[in-house]
Design a protein around this motif. Structure first.
Motif, PDB file in Angstrom:
ATOM      1  N   GLY A 139       0.808  -1.212   0.000  1.00 15.22           N
ATOM      2  CA  GLY A 139       0.000   0.000   0.000  1.00 15.22           C
ATOM      3  C   GLY A 139       0.844   1.266   0.000  1.00 15.22           C
ATOM      4  N   VAL A 140       2.021   1.176  -0.615  1.00 23.79           N
ATOM      5  CA  VAL A 140       2.966   2.298  -0.606  1.00 23.79           C
ATOM      6  C   VAL A 140       3.285   2.667  -2.051  1.00 23.79           C
ATOM      7  CG1 VAL A 140       5.434   2.722  -0.282  1.00 23.79           C
ATOM      8  CG2 VAL A 140       4.133   1.681   1.559  1.00 23.79           C
ATOM      9  N   ASP A 141       3.214   3.943  -2.408  1.00 19.34           N
ATOM     10  CA  ASP A 141       3.752   4.242  -3.738  1.00 19.34           C
ATOM     11  C   ASP A 141       4.547   5.540  -3.790  1.00 19.34           C
ATOM     12  OD1 ASP A 141       1.664   5.949  -3.655  1.00 19.34           O
ATOM     13  OD2 ASP A 141       0.459   4.906  -5.173  1.00 19.34           O
ATOM     14  N   ASP A 142       4.910   6.045  -2.617  1.00 28.86           N
ATOM     15  CA  ASP A 142       5.666   7.302  -2.619  1.00 28.86           C
ATOM     16  C   ASP A 142       7.074   7.130  -2.052  1.00 28.86           C
ATOM     17  OD1 ASP A 142       4.892   6.687  -0.099  1.00 28.86           O
ATOM     18  OD2 ASP A 142       4.146   8.685   0.434  1.00 28.86           O
ATOM     19  N   ARG A 143       7.496   5.896  -1.854  1.00 27.81           N
ATOM     20  CA  ARG A 143       8.864   5.683  -1.367  1.00 27.81           C
ATOM     21  C   ARG A 143       9.333   4.292  -1.788  1.00 27.81           C
ATOM     22  NH1 ARG A 143       8.955   1.854   2.644  1.00 27.81           N
ATOM     23  NH2 ARG A 143       7.123   1.655   3.975  1.00 27.81           N
ATOM     24  N   PRO A 144      10.658   4.057  -1.790  1.00 30.95           N
ATOM     25  CA  PRO A 144      11.148   2.701  -2.050  1.00 30.95           C
ATOM     26  C   PRO A 144      10.696   1.769  -0.930  1.00 30.95           C
ATOM     27  CG  PRO A 144      12.954   4.313  -2.109  1.00 30.95           C
ATOM     28  CD  PRO A 144      11.746   5.023  -1.564  1.00 30.95           C
ATOM     29  N   ILE A 145      10.519   0.492  -1.226  1.00 29.45           N
ATOM     30  CA  ILE A 145      10.322  -0.477  -0.142  1.00 29.45           C
ATOM     31  C   ILE A 145      11.704  -0.915   0.342  1.00 29.45           C
ATOM     32  CG2 ILE A 145       8.000  -1.215  -0.706  1.00 29.45           C
ATOM     33  CD1 ILE A 145       9.197  -3.645  -2.149  1.00 29.45           C
ATOM     34  N   LEU A 146      11.770  -1.271   1.622  1.00 26.83           N
ATOM     35  CA  LEU A 146      13.069  -1.530   2.261  1.00 26.83           C
ATOM     36  C   LEU A 146      13.163  -2.981   2.721  1.00 26.83           C
ATOM     37  CD1 LEU A 146      13.343   1.703   4.434  1.00 26.83           C
ATOM     38  CD2 LEU A 146      14.080   1.310   2.078  1.00 26.83           C
ATOM     39  N   ALA A 147      14.329  -3.575   2.492  1.00 25.16           N
ATOM     40  CA  ALA A 147      14.540  -4.975   2.874  1.00 25.16           C
ATOM     41  C   ALA A 147      15.844  -5.108   3.627  1.00 25.16           C
ATOM     42  CB  ALA A 147      14.572  -5.858   1.629  1.00 25.16           C
ATOM     43  N   PRO A 347      20.573   9.014  -0.118  1.00 25.64           N
ATOM     44  CA  PRO A 347      20.260  10.160  -0.984  1.00 25.64           C
ATOM     45  C   PRO A 347      20.918  10.057  -2.369  1.00 25.64           C
ATOM     46  CG  PRO A 347      20.793  10.907   1.235  1.00 25.64           C
ATOM     47  CD  PRO A 347      21.106   9.440   1.188  1.00 25.64           C
ATOM     48  N   GLN A 348      22.188   9.658  -2.415  1.00 20.73           N
ATOM     49  CA  GLN A 348      22.854   9.519  -3.724  1.00 20.73           C
ATOM     50  C   GLN A 348      22.185   8.430  -4.550  1.00 20.73           C
ATOM     51  OE1 GLN A 348      27.374   9.339  -3.216  1.00 20.73           O
ATOM     52  NE2 GLN A 348      26.683   9.311  -1.100  1.00 20.73           N
ATOM     53  N   LEU A 349      21.823   7.336  -3.871  1.00 20.83           N
ATOM     54  CA  LEU A 349      21.188   6.225  -4.584  1.00 20.83           C
ATOM     55  C   LEU A 349      19.862   6.659  -5.192  1.00 20.83           C
ATOM     56  CD1 LEU A 349      21.086   3.131  -5.220  1.00 20.83           C
ATOM     57  CD2 LEU A 349      19.813   2.870  -3.089  1.00 20.83           C
ATOM     58  N   MET A 350      19.020   7.329  -4.380  1.00 23.17           N
ATOM     59  CA  MET A 350      17.703   7.722  -4.883  1.00 23.17           C
ATOM     60  C   MET A 350      17.800   8.843  -5.905  1.00 23.17           C
ATOM     61  SD  MET A 350      15.344   7.300  -1.467  1.00 23.17           S
ATOM     62  CE  MET A 350      13.861   7.940  -2.251  1.00 23.17           C
ATOM     63  N   ASP A 351      18.844   9.662  -5.765  1.00 19.68           N
ATOM     64  CA  ASP A 351      19.056  10.708  -6.764  1.00 19.68           C
ATOM     65  C   ASP A 351      19.313  10.067  -8.135  1.00 19.68           C
ATOM     66  OD1 ASP A 351      19.388  13.373  -7.553  1.00 19.68           O
ATOM     67  OD2 ASP A 351      21.569  13.083  -7.602  1.00 19.68           O
ATOM     68  N   ALA A 352      20.104   9.000  -8.129  1.00 20.18           N
ATOM     69  CA  ALA A 352      20.455   8.358  -9.405  1.00 20.18           C
ATOM     70  C   ALA A 352      19.379   7.386  -9.875  1.00 20.18           C
ATOM     71  CB  ALA A 352      21.787   7.616  -9.259  1.00 20.18           C
ATOM     72  N   ALA A 353      18.740   6.677  -8.922  1.00 19.53           N
ATOM     73  CA  ALA A 353      17.878   5.558  -9.324  1.00 19.53           C
ATOM     74  C   ALA A 353      16.393   5.792  -9.048  1.00 19.53           C
ATOM     75  CB  ALA A 353      18.346   4.284  -8.620  1.00 19.53           C
ATOM     76  N   GLY A 354      16.030   6.927  -8.455  1.00 20.79           N
ATOM     77  CA  GLY A 354      14.619   7.239  -8.232  1.00 20.79           C
ATOM     78  C   GLY A 354      14.055   6.558  -6.991  1.00 20.79           C
ATOM     79  N   ASP A 355      12.695   6.574  -6.893  1.00 25.44           N
ATOM     80  CA  ASP A 355      12.102   5.979  -5.689  1.00 25.44           C
ATOM     81  C   ASP A 355      11.317   4.710  -5.978  1.00 25.44           C
ATOM     82  OD1 ASP A 355       9.838   6.898  -6.868  1.00 25.44           O
ATOM     83  OD2 ASP A 355       9.322   8.336  -5.298  1.00 25.44           O
ATOM     84  N   ASN A 356      11.226   4.328  -7.255  1.00 28.00           N
ATOM     85  CA  ASN A 356      10.502   3.090  -7.574  1.00 28.00           C
ATOM     86  C   ASN A 356      11.478   1.922  -7.488  1.00 28.00           C
ATOM     87  OD1 ASN A 356       8.405   1.448  -8.210  1.00 28.00           O
ATOM     88  ND2 ASN A 356       8.217   2.113 -10.342  1.00 28.00           N
TER      89      ASN A 356
END
Ligand code: CAP
Ligand code: MG
Length: 415
Positions: A139-147, A347-356
């Motif tokens: 039920g999440v679509d505004d952030r990466p899921i975390l494992a 932050p660097q990761l999401m900057d390059a790879a987005g949040d999906n």
């Protein structure tokens, strides 16, 4: 009677048809072999030719591939779609990445990319959920899921492993993940681990009010794997994890079918990919491995960390873009960034790879000075800092777990 010879597989005036599979290779011809001769042999050996000229009669169906472009060390080969059995991925790879990898006509050869025509794609199911797992399961679509993967990766008792999962779920990750080295060993048997972890998962869901799930590693011989998949579904899990390269694409295709019946998503780990893709001039690129994984229908796939983590990566961003691109209606695949990640790199990761994305961290959570729960909280806070658009150092001022992680690891790539 007429004949075919390995020199006949080159035609630089040929234009691929819309049903051809087009493969791009980089090759280094053997000594005293011209580029044209080597390029022709690639097309020959991977379709219907061999080292010797052959006689054919009019009962022969011509399934020959054609090298139609040569540009420096890059060649492009068009394969007629009729060469391939529909839906049979091992057979496709035996053609386009088979004998040619060991041919003496080339010193090195690397399959870089494929353009898959609808005529071939329609034989494959593609992912059941793809990046839809974020919304449909969590039920999440505004952030990466975390494992997170517990460390030490093997040797923890079942009870301890499940406790580590609980701590991580409570701390803020969405998914517990088994390490690829952990399947069904006596120190931590599969069935016990699945049962105990899901009991902990239920507690964590009650306490947090969030959906949690478990990437349980079912990798094994195919029939055994199906039993493990069935067990995961019967106990109410949403996922299985499969190490797709080591268990093979035929097995992945079988598991994909069963997962469709049971409504389970597939998390694809990719151990051994570097045996194919690490040498820059030889083998099969991760891009092509990712294409094969999407066709066979995995929902999540490790694609690297844009070079930020501990492992050598090839073009994570380009591969992720391909996994999301339109492919005759097939679902996309959710990329998983993993290997040496910690909160300071988010932050660097999401900057390059987005949040999906799925962001996976082992050492970067369990190595936190205050333990797993704090490590998981720090990773979640790092993601929140990005989604709330606050510089991570500023966000850390109000979030002590993140502050401690930044003190320990900074924002540097680990060694
Ligand atoms: C990560 C990991 C994964 C790698 C796989 C490991 O642990 O569990 O298997 O990420 O690499 O054992 O190394 P850490 P890739 O977070 O502790 O590094 O995603 O590149 O296939
Ligand atoms: Mg691992």
């Amino acid at each position: 009677m007429s004949g075919i010879s390995y020199e006949d597989f080159l035609d630089l005036s040929y234009t691929p048809t819309e049903t051809d599979l087009v493969c791009t290779f980089r090759i280094d011809p053997a000594e005293e072999m011209s580029m044209e001769a080597a390029a022709s042999r690639v097309a020959s050996e991977s379709s219907n030719g061999t080292w010797a000229p052959l006689h054919i009669d009019d009962t022969f169906t011509d399934m020959g591939a054609t090298t139609f472009a040569i540009d420096g060390d890059t060649i492009q080969v068009a394969y007629p779609s009729g060469l391939f059995e529909p839906g049979n991925m091992p057979q496709v790879l035996s053609c386009i990445a088979g004998n040619i990898m060991g041919m003496k006509a080339v010193d090195t050869i690397r399959l870089e990319d494929c353009e898959w025509p609808e005529a071939i794609v329609e034989g494959y199911p593609g992912p059941q959920f793809g990046s839809g797992v974020r919304r449909e399961i969590f039920g999440v679509d505004d952030r990466p899921i975390l494992a997170t993967v517990p460390k030490p990766k093997v040797g923890l008792s079942t009870e301890r492993h499940a406790e580590v999962g609980y701590e991580a779920w409570i701390g803020g990750v969405d998914l517990l993940k088994d390490d690829e080295n952990l399947t069904d060993q006596s120190f931590n048997p599969y069935s016990d681990r699945l049962t105990e972890s899901l009991a902990m998962r239920d507690e964590a869901e009650d306490e947090t009010g969030e959906k949690k799930s478990y990437l349980v590693n079912v990798t094994a011989e195919t029939n055994e794997m199906l039993e493990r998949v069935d067990e995961a579904a019967s106990l109410g899990n949403e996922y299985v994890m499969v190490d797709v390269v080591t268990c093979g694409w035929a097995a992945v295709q079988t598991v994909r079918e069963r997962c469709e019946e049971l409504g389970l998503a597939i998390h694809a780990h990719r151990a051994m990919h570097a045996a194919f893709d690490r040498l820059p001039d030889h083998g099969v690129s991760m891009r092509v491995i990712a294409q094969v994984a999407r066709l066979c229908g995995v929902d999540q796939l490790h694609t690297g960390t844009v070079g930020l983590g501990k492992l050598a990566n090839e073009d994570t961003v380009g591969i992720n873009e391909w996994l999301r691109s339109e492919l005759y209606g097939l679902n996309d695949v959710l990329p998983t960034a993993s290997g040496g990640l910690h909160p300071g790199l988010v932050p660097q990761l999401m900057d390059a790879a987005g949040d999906n994305l799925c962001i996976q961290a082992g050492g970067g959570i369990h190595g936190h000075p205050d333990g797993t729960r704090a490590g998981a909280a720090a990773l979640r806070q790092a993601v929140d800092s990005v989604t709330e658009d606050v510089p991570i150092e500023v966000y850390a001022q109000g979030h002590s777990e993140l502050a401690t992680a930044l003190e320990k690891w900074g924002t540097e790539t680990p060694r």
